[in-house]
Design an enzyme around this catalytic site. Structure first.
Site, PDB file in Angstrom:
ATOM      1  N   GLY A 231       5.338   6.479   6.772  1.00  0.00           N
ATOM      2  CA  GLY A 231       5.920   6.331   7.917  1.00  0.00           C
ATOM      3  C   GLY A 231       4.829   6.853   9.089  1.00  0.00           C
ATOM      4  O   GLY A 231       3.691   6.816   8.623  1.00  0.00           O
ATOM      5  N   GLU A 253       1.613   8.592   3.210  1.00  0.00           N
ATOM      6  CA  GLU A 253       0.903   7.410   3.574  1.00  0.00           C
ATOM      7  C   GLU A 253       1.130   6.998   5.307  1.00  0.00           C
ATOM      8  O   GLU A 253       2.589   6.716   5.252  1.00  0.00           O
ATOM      9  CB  GLU A 253       1.369   6.168   2.580  1.00  0.00           C
ATOM     10  CG  GLU A 253       0.397   5.113   2.552  1.00  0.00           C
ATOM     11  CD  GLU A 253       0.871   4.007   3.581  1.00  0.00           C
ATOM     12  OE1 GLU A 253       0.108   3.926   4.806  1.00  0.00           O
ATOM     13  OE2 GLU A 253       1.548   3.189   3.142  1.00  0.00           O
ATOM     14  N   LEU A 254       0.622   7.183   5.887  1.00  0.00           N
ATOM     15  CA  LEU A 254       0.894   7.298   7.470  1.00  0.00           C
ATOM     16  C   LEU A 254       0.369   6.122   8.356  1.00  0.00           C
ATOM     17  O   LEU A 254       0.189   4.918   7.503  1.00  0.00           O
ATOM     18  CB  LEU A 254       0.268   8.564   8.023  1.00  0.00           C
ATOM     19  CG  LEU A 254       0.793   9.880   7.182  1.00  0.00           C
ATOM     20  CD1 LEU A 254       0.139  11.105   7.852  1.00  0.00           C
ATOM     21  CD2 LEU A 254       2.226  10.009   7.222  1.00  0.00           C
ATOM     22  N   CYS A 287       1.522  -0.864   8.394  1.00  0.00           N
ATOM     23  CA  CYS A 287       0.309   0.162   8.542  1.00  0.00           C
ATOM     24  C   CYS A 287      -1.099  -0.214   8.406  1.00  0.00           C
ATOM     25  O   CYS A 287      -1.877   0.174   8.931  1.00  0.00           O
ATOM     26  CB  CYS A 287       0.753   1.293   7.542  1.00  0.00           C
ATOM     27  SG  CYS A 287       0.626   0.919   5.747  1.00  0.00           S
ATOM     28  N   GLU A 382      -2.435   3.070  17.303  1.00  0.00           N
ATOM     29  CA  GLU A 382      -1.661   2.244  16.427  1.00  0.00           C
ATOM     30  C   GLU A 382      -0.889   1.462  17.250  1.00  0.00           C
ATOM     31  O   GLU A 382       0.229   2.267  17.856  1.00  0.00           O
ATOM     32  CB  GLU A 382      -1.075   2.774  15.472  1.00  0.00           C
ATOM     33  CG  GLU A 382      -0.299   1.862  14.317  1.00  0.00           C
ATOM     34  CD  GLU A 382       0.092   2.802  13.158  1.00  0.00           C
ATOM     35  OE1 GLU A 382       0.268   2.058  12.046  1.00  0.00           O
ATOM     36  OE2 GLU A 382       0.948   3.765  13.322  1.00  0.00           O
TER      37      GLU A 382
END
Length: 496
Positions: A231, A253-254, A287, A382
């Site tokens: 996320g 896991e970003l 991502c 992002e």
């Protein structure tokens, strides 16, 4: 059998007893393209999370005690069932996530592969024979961690849920699954139902839908040893802090702001096609999406023209009701506003819009921007939307500096001469580097993860990463008979 028969799970959650009423507020399952209600799902209370964690610990002990072949068989059946019920799962993935039919099929295929790959983990070597300086045997042994919490995101909810659920289960753990509230059917109900039909014992996998308070509860439950989270960076940092305070392991896991570097002399048409794919796939809500396009100054105008042409030709709309749609809706109004705010902020500061730059209902038009400064948020942050910011560079050193200036370090693509790309790759700070591919890409058998603000390293993919993620290492020594121990005497008073 109807796998997703709504009468089975509507207004319910999945606990050790099966599908039961949740004690939290009802969760409305909405269609991304229209906002229409698709179903109502139950949510759990904090108290139900506590009970679920306790039940999971008991169920895990029995599950881990099964023969490895039995656990492997459940995983194989789960993979087969994902394939068998693909036509029933796909419409939910399209309507709930806003993805295209092709994207839904990608998710389902990945679930099949993840389960089939996981089926081999129970019979994979579980340890090593070690050297020792004593007359004994010395072993290292991999054992299940216990209870694993999996928190999955909205963008690829099936893929990014099953990649942790499947290996964690296969290696003898129990799982508490907390999907994003916006995609709790695709990322939750589907997975739960598949494993029920595959024969997973009750309590080994439990579905705990809910909001932020439930996220906190599934992290803090004392029985939980490992948290696997995919996320946002902000949420991941909070989870990492909470896990560290409790001596738990968090696999994070970003986000990513991934760079695609077009090296001097690269084929511009092919490069622009790769860049468009990386930025616009699933509306940029990935991502690994390409958030920064770096093109040599000698080719940047040609690249912009080709990228703009592609962006303007992409079909935008509701993939469930219209044919040939390539760009579907953004997940919700909040995400739409965030994308537009970044774009309009850049325009107000001098950015040039070559394509898009506007929303169309619940969709955002594929957007190409130039005349940017590296400090602009649309370049530095992002976006998580279908936006392609383009910046030129003059030297390879400058390109490397621009890539590494970001705090994110998930995926980088290098397009052009392989020899130059290999040399550049040695200087790039990123968990993943793709040469002559765009930034979006992973495989079940390959280690995957980011560094910096993108996460804490490769915790997904391949036996090595999965064993590291979901088991503990135990040292075992064996002697043929009890070793003779003599407690040494202390010094005499005369010797002092």
């Amino acid at each position: 059998m109807n796998l997703l028969d709504i009468t089975r799970w509507e207004n319910k959650v999945a606990l050790v007893e099966g599908w039961v009423a949740g004690n939290g507020e009802s969760l409305t399952v909405r269609e991304a393209a229209t906002g229409h209600t698709l179903a109502q799902l139950g949510t759990v209370s904090v108290e139900q999370v506590a009970q679920a964690a306790s039940d999971a610990r008991e169920a895990q002990r029995r599950w881990a005690a099964l023969a490895p072949s039995e656990r492997g068989a459940v995983m194989r059946r789960a993979g087969d069932l994902f394939a068998q019920y693909a036509d029933e799962i796909a419409p939910w993935a399209v309507r709930e996530t806003g993805g295209t039919w092709a994207k839904a099929q990608v998710e389902i295929r990945s679930a099949v592969i993840e389960c089939h790959e996981a089926a081999g983990l129970p019979t994979h070597p579980q340890g090593d024979v070690l050297a020792t300086n004593k007359k004994r045997w010395s072993f290292s042994k991999r054992v299940p961690a216990g209870v694993v919490t999996v928190i999955s995101p909205f963008n690829f909810p099936l893929t990014l849920g099953i990649r942790s659920v499947a290996p964690a289960l296969a290696l003898g753990n129990a799982v508490l699954l907390k999907p994003d509230p916006r995609t709790s059917v695709t990322g939750g109900v589907v997975i739960q139902r598949i494993f029920e039909e595959a024969g997973l014992p009750p309590g080994v996998l439990q579905l705990l839908p809910g909001g932020a308070d439930i996220g906190v509860a599934v992290v803090n439950a004392p029985q939980v040893r490992i948290i696997s989270f995919t996320g946002s960076t902000a949420a991941g940092q909070k989870i990492g802090q909470a896990a560290a305070a409790q001596m738990k392991r968090a696999h994070l896991e970003l986000g990513g702001n991934n760079a695609l570097v077009v090296l001097p002399g690269a084929d511009i048409k092919q490069a622009a096609a790769a860049g468009a794919y990386g930025s616009f796939l699933h509306q940029g809500q990935i991502c690994q999406a390409t958030g920064r396009h770096l093109v040599h100054e000698s080719q940047v105008q040609d690249y912009l023209e080709e990228l703009t042409r592609i962006a303007k030709e992409l079909r935008v709309g509701d993939p469930y009701r219209e044919t040939g749609i390539q760009i579907g809706p953004v997940i919700d109004e909040g995400q739409l506003r965030g994308i537009d705010s970044l774009v309009q902020g850049a325009v107000a500061n001098g950015a040039q819009v070559h394509a898009g730059g506007v929303r169309a209902g619940n969709c955002y038009q594929p957007t190409v921007l130039s005349n940017l400064e590296s400090e602009m948020p649309v370049w530095a942050e992002e976006i998580f939307g279908p936006v392609a910011p383009v910046l030129s560079y003059s030297t390879i050193d400058e390109a490397v500096e621009l890539v590494n200036a970001s705090n994110f370090g998930l995926s980088v693509a290098l397009l052009g001469d392989v020899g130059v790309a290999m040399e550049v790759s040695e200087r790039i700070h990123s968990g993943v580097v793709h040469i002559n591919e765009q930034t979006v890409g992973d495989e079940t058998m390959a280690p995957f993860g980011g560094i910096g603000s993108s996460g804490n390293g490769a915790r997904f993919g391949g036996p090595e990463a999965n064993f590291e993620a979901f088991t503990e290492t135990q040292w075992v020594t064996v002697q043929g008979s009890i070793e003779r121990y003599v407690i040494p005497a202390g010094e005499s008073t005369e010797s002092r």
